[in-house]
Structures are given as C-alpha cells and as structure tokens.
Design an enzyme around this catalytic site. Structure first.
Site, PDB file in Angstrom:
ATOM      1  N   LYS B  84       0.848  -1.197   0.000  1.00  0.00           N
ATOM      2  CA  LYS B  84       0.000   0.000   0.000  1.00  0.00           C
ATOM      3  C   LYS B  84       0.884   1.247   0.000  1.00  0.00           C
ATOM      4  O   LYS B  84       1.880   1.297   0.744  1.00  0.00           O
ATOM      5  CB  LYS B  84      -0.902  -0.019   1.245  1.00  0.00           C
ATOM      6  CG  LYS B  84      -1.933   1.109   1.288  1.00  0.00           C
ATOM      7  CD  LYS B  84      -2.803   1.007   2.551  1.00  0.00           C
ATOM      8  CE  LYS B  84      -3.896   2.069   2.593  1.00  0.00           C
ATOM      9  NZ  LYS B  84      -4.718   1.974   3.822  1.00  0.00           N
ATOM     10  N   SER B 159      -9.733   1.881   3.199  1.00  0.00           N
ATOM     11  CA  SER B 159      -8.888   2.620   2.300  1.00  0.00           C
ATOM     12  C   SER B 159      -7.883   1.750   1.543  1.00  0.00           C
ATOM     13  O   SER B 159      -7.331   2.193   0.537  1.00  0.00           O
ATOM     14  CB  SER B 159      -8.109   3.680   3.074  1.00  0.00           C
ATOM     15  OG  SER B 159      -7.233   3.065   4.001  1.00  0.00           O
ATOM     16  N   SER B 183      -9.897  -0.310   7.425  1.00  0.00           N
ATOM     17  CA  SER B 183      -9.325  -0.190   6.083  1.00  0.00           C
ATOM     18  C   SER B 183      -8.652  -1.436   5.545  1.00  0.00           C
ATOM     19  O   SER B 183      -8.276  -1.468   4.379  1.00  0.00           O
ATOM     20  CB  SER B 183      -8.328   0.972   6.037  1.00  0.00           C
ATOM     21  OG  SER B 183      -9.016   2.196   6.027  1.00  0.00           O
TER      22      SER B 183
END
Lengths: 491, 482
Positions: B84, B159, B183
């Site tokens: 990420k 997210s 997330s």
C-alpha cells in the site's frame, strides 16, 4: 513610547513588579531527544538530520533515555517532585523550522513540579518557587540574514531540530530585575554542576523568556502580564526587565491599560516590541502524543539517578567556608565553576595552608584576570601554581613584593607560576650578617622610631621591617628579617 | 513462460517456495508472470500506482541464485507482493494517494516492508489507496479510483482498496495494507480475500505514513487464511524504531491453524445484527455461524453495549490525530508546493488547499476543531473516555468467549459513486470495524459467502489483544466450511 527618563523614582516606587521566568535548557546528551542523530552544536547546516528529526512521512520518535536521566537529575537538583508517570503532548503550530508541524512537549502532566531554588537578595536569602520542569524537543533554526539573497529568502537549518530541552518555569515570585538575574545565575550554576547542560547562552543552550507585570504596592491581585521573549544574554536580562517594567508603569500612569501580549526584546535598541496580542495568540491544541507511551520514572530509577547528584554549589560553599576557614566571598569566587572549585580543592588540600591559597586567589588572581578580561579557566597560573606560590610564601621564601612581581611576570608571559619562579629565582638575602648590616643602617637613620619602640610601642617594628625590605629591594628573607629586627631593637 | 503464468496463479506461499526449491519454477519467472497479469488486468482495476520491475527482478534473481546453490530458502522466497502506498520503500515513490506527495521519494524503508523483503518476498509495486488512508471506497485517491475485480462497477472498499483488489485480481500473492478504522477488513470483505488487523503494537508502524497514530496498523491481505498467518508471522514483532510496538514474542501463527473450533466459545454480539444490516450479508453470516456450531463451537450471544458510540468516537479521535499528523505536509521541504504564493502563510494555505483532497481537508478541519481551546474537553477528552468504555466492553466479553463473530461490513461492495457525495453514509460503512480499532484488539475478515449477484461477503472474527493465533484458527475453520 515609554522612555526610561520620563518616570521619577517616586513614581517607579509606587509599583511592584511581578516576574516569572521560563528557562529553556538544552541537554548535553550525545544524541537527540527522539532519534540517534548527533546533538553536537556547530556542524554544517542540515547534516545532523535523519527521517525522524526531519519529520519525514512515516518516521516515529523514540525517547532518548539519557535525556530522561538528565532531566530527572536537573529536576531533583532544583528540589522538584518527579512524577512517576508523565505524558508527552503535541504542541501544534506551523513554522518552517518545525518540520512535523508540532513540537513534542509535555503539557498537563510534566516530568516534575513544585521545586525551588534560593537566591541572595539585599534582605537575605529568598526562595523562588519552581512551578514545573518538563521535557520537550527543540525546533530548527530559521536564518533570516547573512545570505546574499536574504532580502527575499529565509534559510532553514534543522540540525537543532529534536535537541532535547527542559523547560523550567518559575512561580511569579521574583520582584526585581536583580532577583531575576540572581535566579538565572543560581539556576545556571546548579545546572552546570549537574552537568546536564553547558548553559551556553550565546549558542542558545540556555534561553529565557520573562513574564512581567506590575501592580501598585500593597495590591494582592496581579497586574496584566506581558511575555518578553528573546532575553538571551545575562547582560540583557536586567535591562530588558527594567525597560518592560517602566514601560508598563508608564502605560498605567498615563491612564492606559497594559494588554496581555508577547513582546520581543531587541538588544540593539534596548527596548521591547509587541509581537502578538492575546487575540492573535496561538491555540496550540495540545493533546497526548500517541506515538510515545507514558514516560515512567519509577521510585527505584529516581533513586538511581539521585545517586549521580554531585555536591551542589550552595552546599559546597558552606563546606568550603568551614573546611578552609575562608570567607563566604572567597567561597563564592572559588566555586564559580565546578572544574575550578575542584582544582582549588585539590590544590588547597595539597598546600600547607588552604587559607593562603584562597587568599592568593582573591588578592592576586581575580583582579589580574579581570584586568585582562580572562575567565578563571583561562588563567595562565593554574591552581597548582597558586598552591606552589602559597607554600613559598608560607615558608617565608618569598616576600609579598616578590610574589606580586612573579604574578605580574606570569600574566605578562602567559606562563604558570612555577615556570616563572624557576627562571627568575628571585634573589633572597639569607645571610644574617648582610641583613643585620642593613638593619643597623636603618636603625641609625631613624632614632626617633627606635625611641618609640623602646618606649613600649612594639608595633613600630613593622616600620623597620618595611624599610629594610625596601632597602634590600624586596630580597630579604621575610622570616629572617622579622626575627633579626626584633632581636636588634630589643638588644 | 506463458505456460507458467497460467500455472502459478492459484499458488499459495508454500507452493511458490516449494516450486522454486524443487526447480520447477524460478522466482524471476513467477515475478514476470505477475507483471504480465498486472499489465493485462490492472488497466480495468487500477490497483497499482507504480510498479518496479527492475528492483523486483534483481531481488528475484537473488532468490534464484540461492535455489541454484541448493541453499535453504526464506519463508516468503519469491512470493510476489504489493505494498500500500502509505508504506515507505527506500528510493521509491510514496504518495499516500495524495497529490501533496506527488514526486516524493522515501529515503528509507518501512520496518514491515523490510521484514517482508528480508523473508524473500518480491515487491512488485505500490498500491492505490484512499488519500492518507481516509475513506471506505478507495474513491478518495488523488490518482483515480480502484475497481472491484468481482464487479468492475463496484468499489473494492477502502482505504486499502488497491491491496485487496490486487490479491483478488491475482496481481499479487500477498499485499500489505493498513487499517485505522476498518481499512483492511472492509476491503477484504468487499473483494473476497483474507485481511488481518493485528493487535495494536504487534506490527511496527515505522515507515507507515500516519493517519491516526493510536489507531493505525499494518496488516496482510492474502487469498487464504494460512498465507495470511504466514505473512503476519513475518511482519510481526518488536521494532526499536516504534515506541508503541510490543516486545511480546511472536508465536508461529500457522501452528494451531488446523485445530478446529470444537469446544471454542464464540460470541455473537446482538449490537452487530441490528438495523442497517443487509439481509444477504446477515444470511451469509448466520449460515457461517451455524456451520461453526455444527463443527463443535459453542456459540454464545453477548452484548457490547457501547457499540453505538463507536463511530462518533472514532471520527473524533482519528480526525484529531490526523490534524496533527498531516501538519507536516506544508510545502516547505518536500512534495507539492503551490507556485504563486508571496507570503509564508499564503504558501501554506495554497499548498494545502491544492495538495489535499476534499475528504482529507474535511477531516483536518474536524480534528482541528475537536482539539481547539474550549472544545477539547467536550470532544477529544470525552471521546477518549468512551474509547475506554468500548475497550472494557471487549475485555468483559473476552472473559467469556475465545473470539467474537460479526459481519465485517453492513453491505457487500457498493457501486462507485454511490456514496461519494454523502460522507455520513460512507462513515457508517465502518460501523462494525471501528470498535476493534478503538479497543486495540486484533481482528480479521474471512470470506464466508456471496450475495445473489456474486459479490463476496466477509465474516469478521475479533480476538483478544495479541491472540491472533485464535482468530486465525477460527478463520481457517470458516474457510474450510465455506
């Protein structure tokens, strides 16, 4: 604008100043507060930096345990209670030399609180309370001038960023600029003794802000205070406070009201300037720093740190007065720095008369240093040299005149006492016959004084000693001379 | 090579290591096949923000060298992973999905990534996410939305949408995501993969671009439970660079995986099955619970009474911390700086105004307000007190149960654009996940079924602090029974 000339002493006397000091002190740790970067002053700009102190995305602070030790030691030295559990907090504000946009500090749960130190005042010793001592990190440095394009650019040096600081906040117990000066002096001395900081104001390792208000004498309630920032020299602390006190009195006397604001001391102009008012004051939005767990200083750890506590200046002076039979004044001079006091004590203990060592420092050394503008540490004559001189004087091997000459020579050449002594080897007349011959000469020339002596005024002997010493150009062995003068006069 | 491409896609971590070890495949070939998959699939999904072929091949070649010499291979040898883009890797971009970090390259590597790579994993690239990990749909990325591999018109969740979609789309065997309020778990649920929220302090945050420091966690996404356990074991552990990381030893998370659920006490909190829960999700969760009961688990109804305060509590604490964490993005030292500013404050204002997206600005403002003089006690302080109560709810529950079962999200993946104009309804997508975030406990999402439209549904398993082994054991049973 307030001017110092416009207020009469009578008007000034109607008001009582109330002063509290906030002192920031850089800790002498090898590394910074929250990262492993060097904490050394004076490196090329932006070389002592890493992701943590640069506040780069993703970097996290880890507390330097040595900084905790230093802060705790300082807190104990100024008689604070050390909290077992204190909390770091973020103090939020934007500035280019604050890379994270917040400073890691402590807010409602500081490391230590409720301390005090004692300062001398004309009315005797006074205790100044200390509200709190907390840990925080320093910001970097914005450099607004000194570059070719300084008119349009500001440069930032982040070497200082993350340097461990303690902030020591006094109670509003200080009543005169002189007391403020004494407080700072004593505080600096204590911190120097604990060796947690070099307290170098020029390099910014000790910085002072002052909260100042005035109130009519006799009034209980405090007046509105102004915070005076940038009082970063011992030389200016008194003048800055005097200026601000008089400014506030003049505001009140001319029918105005002091407003709560932050003012900046300008040393070049000798005045303070308004920086921001209460309305413009920052809301720092303190909240507990989530990246750092609570700081725990257990009773055991506190006791362990307390073991490192050196003898503090006040206690040392008291002991020295008793041990070396010296005056409080001498003790004051001799303990100006810890290193110097250590040297003195080592020399005094090795000398025949510690008191004479102290006297020589006081009578011969300090005035010469002052004249040359030297600090004690910079003296050409070491404490060892002083002790050597003291022993020679004690044994009567040097007259006081010779001593003075040797001191002068040492200062002139920048040499230690022993070197000068060995070279000059002042001629001493130790032949009793030669001294007796000079005594006879003086006695013959001063029948009146001889008569006085023989009439019972024994103190006149000193006159003869002095005259003979003069005649011998200071070279007569003082002990022998004394002995022979008495013998001659009594015969 | 194309033959290999089709062959390795369903491979697990163990399969990959075994195939390299036996010489049936090579790490470089495996990496190549995943880059090909990214090239063909990602234009529709947009899970990667950047790929780094050279770096990946260089590392894969080292694994192949080891294998050629017959030396023992590390646990993640040759495993293609994605990271990420809120985690830093030395020399690579780190955008955090934000324009304000456009062009920024990190000078150091996050501890979790370092551990992953030290174990032989091959990083393919950086993954898309909501800007600064703020969002539940991945629509807040400054670099474009991510599409759900199961239905391209739907969100992958957020997210860590890119991290979930990359695994679901066969574009990585494992990925790292971060979870602040859900997330990892919510996108895992939406994309039909496994995602773990480790206990706070279990995995180092060093190198994670902070959103809310007391809530942020790094965790893995994988296609199956065992791989998740393996990756967690690699990235977990104490880090001297993170003062909030735990010194507790890391157990072998794969050791107890197959012990089954017989005799385990599993709590089902009534508060998580109330109004707002999609019927198909409810049905899938209840079916899964029934299967666990049938497998010998003792299902116990429990209550977590402060649950309804969790969303507002979360949004106060998270935004307050974010308002400080994001202060460093000021245009002074790195990243985006507005050009036409004549004063310092104009530079700050314009850089931040243009550099941050709407949701990030909304949260900075909320957080700044919550910390302001006169409001602190009513908002931030109160939220901290409620956080304590929520944590106590869990501690009490865990005195009676070994793990807790809930839906991960109230609905399956919703459509792109469906909630993007309604922040409040978006915030409610986190309703089942923010509680574990606030309490600091561990949790995960494991696929447990599908909607009639074929959209994945995830079961959330929550566990005690540092009891990841237990929730993985339960998840393994769910995976087997599903």
């Amino acid at each position: 604008m307030a001017t110092t000339a416009s207020l009469s002493p009578e008007v000034l006397a109607k008001y009582e100043p109330v002063i509290g000091l906030e002192v920031h002190v850089q800790l002498l740790t090898n590394t910074k507060a929250f990262c492993g970067c060097s904490n050394q002053f004076g490196a090329p700009p932006n070389t002592h930096v890493c992701p943590v102190c640069l506040g780069l995305p993703g970097a996290l602070p880890v507390l330097n345990e040595r900084a905790v030790e230093f802060a705790t030691l300082a807190a104990l030295a100024i008689n604070c209670e050390v909290r077992e559990r204190s909390i770091f907090a973020r103090k939020n504000y934007f500035y280019p030399d604050l890379p994270k946009g917040y400073q890691i500090s402590q807010f409602d749960k500081p490391l230590a609180k409720n301390g005090w130190i004692e300062v001398p005042t004309p009315e005797g010793t006074k205790r100044i309370g200390i509200t709190r001592l907390h840990m925080e990190e320093d910001a970097g440095k914005s450099i607004h001038d000194g570059f070719a394009d300084s008119a349009t650019r500001t440069y930032v040096d982040l070497n200082r960023c993350g340097t461990p600081l303690i902030e020591i906040v006094s109670e509003p117990d200080i009543r005169t600029p002189e007391e403020a000066y004494e407080y700072l002096t004593r505080l600096k001395e204590i911190l120097l003794y604990t060796a947690v900081s070099d307290c170098n104001m020029e390099e910014g390792s000790l910085r002072c802000d002052a909260n100042v208000s005035v109130r009519p004498r006799g009034q209980e309630k405090f007046g509105t205070k102004a915070e005076v920032k940038n009082v970063n020299s011992f030389r200016f602390i008194r003048s800055a406070l005097e200026y601000e006190i008089e400014r506030q009195i003049e505001v009140i006397e001319s029918g105005g009201r002091v407003i709560q604001e932050t003012r900046l001391w300008n040393a070049h102009e000798g005045r303070t300037y308004s920086m921001r008012s209460k309305e413009q004051a920052h809301d720092y939005r303190y909240f507990p720093e989530p990246d750092l767990p609570p700081l725990i200083v257990t009773a055991e750890r506190r006791a362990e740190i307390a073991k490192q506590m050196p003898e503090l200046p006040e206690a040392r002076r008291a002991r020295m007065v008793a041990e070396y039979e010296i005056s409080e004044q001498d003790a004051q001079t001799l303990t100006a720095t810890q290193a110097f006091a250590d040297q003195f004590e080592a020399a005094a203990k090795a000398a025949k008369s510690p008191k004479r060592v102290a006297n020589l420092v006081q009578s011969e050394l300090t005035s010469r240093l002052k004249l040359k503008g030297l600090e004690l540490e910079e003296s050409p004559i070491t404490m060892k040299g002083i002790a050597f001189a003291a022993d020679l004087a004690e044994e009567g091997k040097l007259s006081s005149k010779q001593l003075k000459q040797l001191f002068d020579a040492a200062f002139e050449n920048g040499e230690d006492f022993a070197i000068v002594y060995e070279r000059e080897k002042p001629q001493q007349i130790t032949d009793p016959a030669a001294i007796e011959k000079m005594i006879d000469e003086i006695i013959a020339a001063n029948p009146k004084q001889v008569e006085q002596y023989r009439g019972g005024k024994k103190t006149v002997a000193a006159f003869f000693v002095g005259q003979v010493m003069k005649l011998s150009k200071g070279q007569a062995n003082p002990a022998l001379l004394n002995e022979l003068v008495t013998k001659k006069l009594d015969s | 090579m194309t033959v290999e491409t089709t062959e390795i896609k369903p491979l697990s971590i163990d399969d990959i290591r075994a195939s390299i070890e036996s010489g049936t495949s090579r790490a470089t070939a495996i990496a190549e096949s995943y880059f090909e998959q990214i090239q063909s699939r990602d234009p529709q999904i947009h899970s990667y923000l950047s790929v780094n072929r050279e770096r990946a091949f260089e590392r894969a070649a080292r694994i192949d060298d080891l294998a050629a010499k017959g030396e023992p291979l590390p646990v993640l040898a040759g495993v293609p992973v994605g990271i990420k883009d809120v985690l830093t890797i030395e020399g690579l971009q780190a955008t955090a999905g934000s324009r304000i970090l456009e062009g920024y390259r990190a000078p150091y590597t996050a501890t979790s990534v370092q551990k992953l790579e030290a174990a032989g994993a091959i990083t393919l690239g950086k993954l898309n996410c909501d800007e600064f990990a703020m969002g539940s749909s991945n629509e807040n990325s400054a670099y474009g939305a991510v599409h759900n591999p199961h239905a391209l018109d739907r969100v992958p969740g957020g997210s860590s949408g890119g991290s979930a979609a990359a695994v679901a789309g066969g574009m990585a065997v494992a990925t790292l995501g971060t979870d602040t309020g859900g997330s990892i778990r919510q996108p895992a649920s939406f994309c039909g993969v496994v995602g773990i929220l480790p206990t706070y302090g279990r995995v180092s945050r060093y190198g994670l671009i902070a959103f809310a420091s007391s809530l942020d966690r790094v965790g893995p996404f994988t296609a199956n439970v065992k791989d998740a356990a393996t990756v967690l074991g690699v990235i977990a552990g104490h880090d001297p660079m993170d003062a909030t990381s735990s010194p507790l030893p890391v157990p072998d998370y794969t050791a107890d995986l197959d012990k089954g659920v017989s005799g385990l006490r599993l709590g089902v909190p009534a508060e998580y099955f109330a109004e707002g829960l999609d019927a198909e999700v409810r049905a899938a969760i209840e079916r899964s619970i029934d299967q666990l009961r049938a497998a010998g688990a003792i299902i116990k109804p429990i209550s977590l009474p402060h649950t309804r305060y969790a969303v507002p509590t979360y949004y106060l604490i998270a935004t307050a911390e974010a308002s400080a964490n994001l202060a460093r993005f000021d245009g002074v030292r790195y990243g985006f700086r507005a050009k036409d500013a004549n004063t310092l404050s104009a530079m700050y204002r314009k850089s931040r105004d243009l550099g941050f997206g709407a949701e990030v600005k909304r949260r900075i403002m909320l957080g700044t307000y919550a910390l302001s003089a006169g409001y602190y006690d009513a908002y931030y302080k109160k939220a901290q007190q409620v956080r304590r109560l929520l944590t106590d709810d869990f501690l009490k529950a865990f005195a009676e149960v070994d793990a807790i079962l809930t839906p991960t999200a109230p609905t399956p993946a919703f459509k792109l654009g469906e909630k993007s104009d309604d922040p409040l309804s978006m915030y409610l997508a986190d309703i089942y996940t923010v509680t574990a975030s606030l309490a600091g406990i561990c949790g995960l999402s494991v696929p447990c079924g599908q909607s009639a439209e074929g959209l994945p549904i995830g079961l959330q398993v929550l566990g005690k602090h540092f009891d990841e082994a237990m929730i993985l054991r339960v998840a393994q049973a769910v995976e087997r029974l599903n």
